[in-house]
Design a protein around this motif. Structure first.
Motif, PDB file in Angstrom:
ATOM      1  N   LEU A  13      34.766  32.902  37.019  1.00  0.00           N
ATOM      2  CA  LEU A  13      34.133  32.045  38.012  1.00  0.00           C
ATOM      3  C   LEU A  13      32.973  31.294  37.376  1.00  0.00           C
ATOM      4  CD1 LEU A  13      33.936  34.646  40.908  1.00  0.00           C
ATOM      5  CD2 LEU A  13      35.673  32.879  40.588  1.00  0.00           C
ATOM      6  N   ASN A  14      32.863  30.016  37.661  1.00  0.00           N
ATOM      7  CA  ASN A  14      31.738  29.215  37.189  1.00  0.00           C
ATOM      8  C   ASN A  14      30.761  29.081  38.359  1.00  0.00           C
ATOM      9  OD1 ASN A  14      30.097  27.619  35.606  1.00  0.00           O
ATOM     10  ND2 ASN A  14      31.258  25.762  36.000  1.00  0.00           N
ATOM     11  N   VAL A  15      29.881  30.067  38.489  1.00  0.00           N
ATOM     12  CA  VAL A  15      28.976  30.173  39.638  1.00  0.00           C
ATOM     13  C   VAL A  15      27.599  30.623  39.172  1.00  0.00           C
ATOM     14  CG1 VAL A  15      30.844  30.747  41.249  1.00  0.00           C
ATOM     15  CG2 VAL A  15      29.653  32.585  40.059  1.00  0.00           C
TER      16      VAL A  15
ATOM     17  N   ALA B  32      27.038  30.059  35.458  1.00  0.00           N
ATOM     18  CA  ALA B  32      27.540  30.711  34.253  1.00  0.00           C
ATOM     19  C   ALA B  32      28.983  31.107  34.501  1.00  0.00           C
ATOM     20  CB  ALA B  32      26.702  31.938  33.921  1.00  0.00           C
ATOM     21  N   LEU B  33      29.746  31.197  33.440  1.00  0.00           N
ATOM     22  CA  LEU B  33      31.120  31.664  33.534  1.00  0.00           C
ATOM     23  C   LEU B  33      31.090  33.187  33.507  1.00  0.00           C
ATOM     24  CD1 LEU B  33      33.838  30.264  33.763  1.00  0.00           C
ATOM     25  CD2 LEU B  33      34.089  30.482  31.296  1.00  0.00           C
ATOM     26  N   ILE B  34      31.597  33.803  34.568  1.00  0.00           N
ATOM     27  CA  ILE B  34      31.510  35.260  34.705  1.00  0.00           C
ATOM     28  C   ILE B  34      32.828  35.782  35.287  1.00  0.00           C
ATOM     29  CG2 ILE B  34      30.408  35.056  36.962  1.00  0.00           C
ATOM     30  CD1 ILE B  34      28.763  37.570  36.189  1.00  0.00           C
ATOM     31  N   PRO B  35      33.268  36.948  34.819  1.00  0.00           N
ATOM     32  CA  PRO B  35      34.503  37.520  35.386  1.00  0.00           C
ATOM     33  C   PRO B  35      34.323  37.853  36.872  1.00  0.00           C
ATOM     34  CG  PRO B  35      33.890  38.639  33.343  1.00  0.00           C
ATOM     35  CD  PRO B  35      32.742  37.757  33.723  1.00  0.00           C
ATOM     36  N   ALA B  36      35.294  37.482  37.679  1.00  0.00           N
ATOM     37  CA  ALA B  36      35.249  37.800  39.106  1.00  0.00           C
ATOM     38  C   ALA B  36      35.133  39.303  39.324  1.00  0.00           C
ATOM     39  CB  ALA B  36      36.492  37.251  39.807  1.00  0.00           C
ATOM     40  N   SER B  37      35.797  40.078  38.469  1.00  0.00           N
ATOM     41  CA  SER B  37      35.758  41.541  38.612  1.00  0.00           C
ATOM     42  C   SER B  37      34.337  42.087  38.448  1.00  0.00           C
ATOM     43  CB  SER B  37      36.691  42.204  37.602  1.00  0.00           C
ATOM     44  OG  SER B  37      36.305  41.879  36.283  1.00  0.00           O
TER      45      SER B  37
ATOM     46  N   TRP C 222      39.857  45.048  46.985  1.00  0.00           N
ATOM     47  CA  TRP C 222      39.888  43.647  46.588  1.00  0.00           C
ATOM     48  C   TRP C 222      41.065  43.342  45.711  1.00  0.00           C
ATOM     49  CZ3 TRP C 222      35.342  46.192  44.609  1.00  0.00           C
ATOM     50  CH2 TRP C 222      35.377  46.473  43.251  1.00  0.00           C
ATOM     51  N   GLU C 223      41.365  42.045  45.703  1.00  0.00           N
ATOM     52  CA  GLU C 223      42.455  41.546  44.883  1.00  0.00           C
ATOM     53  C   GLU C 223      41.964  40.273  44.206  1.00  0.00           C
ATOM     54  OE1 GLU C 223      47.141  40.256  45.310  1.00  0.00           O
ATOM     55  OE2 GLU C 223      46.077  41.085  47.032  1.00  0.00           O
ATOM     56  N   ILE C 224      42.158  40.208  42.901  1.00  0.00           N
ATOM     57  CA  ILE C 224      41.752  39.053  42.111  1.00  0.00           C
ATOM     58  C   ILE C 224      43.012  38.468  41.482  1.00  0.00           C
ATOM     59  CG2 ILE C 224      40.345  38.236  40.184  1.00  0.00           C
ATOM     60  CD1 ILE C 224      38.584  40.760  40.635  1.00  0.00           C
ATOM     61  N   LYS C 225      43.225  37.163  41.706  1.00  0.00           N
ATOM     62  CA  LYS C 225      44.411  36.496  41.159  1.00  0.00           C
ATOM     63  C   LYS C 225      43.979  35.278  40.369  1.00  0.00           C
ATOM     64  CE  LYS C 225      47.295  37.708  45.115  1.00  0.00           C
ATOM     65  NZ  LYS C 225      48.068  37.178  46.222  1.00  0.00           N
ATOM     66  N   PRO C 226      44.247  35.205  39.106  1.00  0.00           N
ATOM     67  CA  PRO C 226      44.757  36.266  38.239  1.00  0.00           C
ATOM     68  C   PRO C 226      43.669  37.318  37.987  1.00  0.00           C
ATOM     69  CG  PRO C 226      44.208  34.365  36.912  1.00  0.00           C
ATOM     70  CD  PRO C 226      43.981  33.977  38.356  1.00  0.00           C
TER      71      PRO C 226
ATOM     72  N   ILE D 256      40.049  37.008  45.922  1.00  0.00           N
ATOM     73  CA  ILE D 256      39.523  35.872  45.180  1.00  0.00           C
ATOM     74  C   ILE D 256      40.655  35.361  44.292  1.00  0.00           C
ATOM     75  CG2 ILE D 256      37.870  35.074  43.463  1.00  0.00           C
ATOM     76  CD1 ILE D 256      35.898  37.090  44.472  1.00  0.00           C
ATOM     77  N   SER D 257      40.903  34.054  44.399  1.00  0.00           N
ATOM     78  CA  SER D 257      41.970  33.472  43.585  1.00  0.00           C
ATOM     79  C   SER D 257      41.578  32.073  43.141  1.00  0.00           C
ATOM     80  CB  SER D 257      43.284  33.432  44.367  1.00  0.00           C
ATOM     81  OG  SER D 257      43.143  32.622  45.500  1.00  0.00           O
ATOM     82  N   GLU D 258      42.317  31.581  42.182  1.00  0.00           N
ATOM     83  CA  GLU D 258      42.097  30.219  41.714  1.00  0.00           C
ATOM     84  C   GLU D 258      42.502  29.254  42.825  1.00  0.00           C
ATOM     85  OE1 GLU D 258      44.477  30.058  38.138  1.00  0.00           O
ATOM     86  OE2 GLU D 258      42.680  30.350  36.924  1.00  0.00           O
ATOM     87  N   PRO D 259      41.781  28.144  42.930  1.00  0.00           N
ATOM     88  CA  PRO D 259      42.188  27.163  43.940  1.00  0.00           C
ATOM     89  C   PRO D 259      43.529  26.538  43.570  1.00  0.00           C
ATOM     90  CG  PRO D 259      40.369  26.321  42.610  1.00  0.00           C
ATOM     91  CD  PRO D 259      40.621  27.737  42.191  1.00  0.00           C
ATOM     92  N   LYS D 260      44.311  26.244  44.575  1.00  0.00           N
ATOM     93  CA  LYS D 260      45.614  25.598  44.341  1.00  0.00           C
ATOM     94  C   LYS D 260      45.398  24.103  44.433  1.00  0.00           C
ATOM     95  CE  LYS D 260      48.109  29.493  46.124  1.00  0.00           C
ATOM     96  NZ  LYS D 260      48.931  30.072  47.152  1.00  0.00           N
TER      97      LYS D 260
END
Length: 105
Positions: free
Chosen positions: A68-70, A31-36, A59-63, A100-104
């Motif tokens: 997250l699709n997990v 499911a698509l869920i906010p990392a926060s 923690w730090e979340i970028k952006p 947690i960040s988006e993959p580059k």
């Protein structure tokens, strides 16, 4: 004595929960869920251990609005396990930082 009993009950509860969780066969439900949202739950799951070890969780979340699709349950369990291991390996008055960040690409 009360603190020891409470800690032991929490440990037993976690063993039972883990046994039930891993005894069930099922498929991954992404499911698509906010990392926060996941990290908020991880924070709550580890609050007792943080206080016991006098360790701070940051923690730090970028952006900041990262989605997250997990499988939320499996991902939360994995991150909680990693954070618990980091807390166990930390000395008193230290901080554990989760990023947690988006993959580059």
């Amino acid at each position: 004595l009360h603190t020891l009993a409470s800690s032991n009950l929490t440990t037993i509860k976690n063993y039972i929960r883990d046994t039930l969780f891993f005894s069930q066969r099922g498929e991954i439900k992404k499911a698509l869920i906010p990392a926060s949202e996941i990290l908020d739950r991880v924070y709550k799951n580890t609050t007792t251990k943080q206080k016991k070890r006098n360790v701070t969780l940051k923690w730090e979340i970028k952006p900041q609005d990262l989605q997250l699709n997990v499988d939320p349950s499996l991902f939360e369990r994995a991150i909680t396990n990693l954070v618990n291991n980091a807390i166990d390996a930390s000395k008193d008055n230290q901080a554990v930082k989760v990023e947690i960040s988006e993959p580059k690409l």
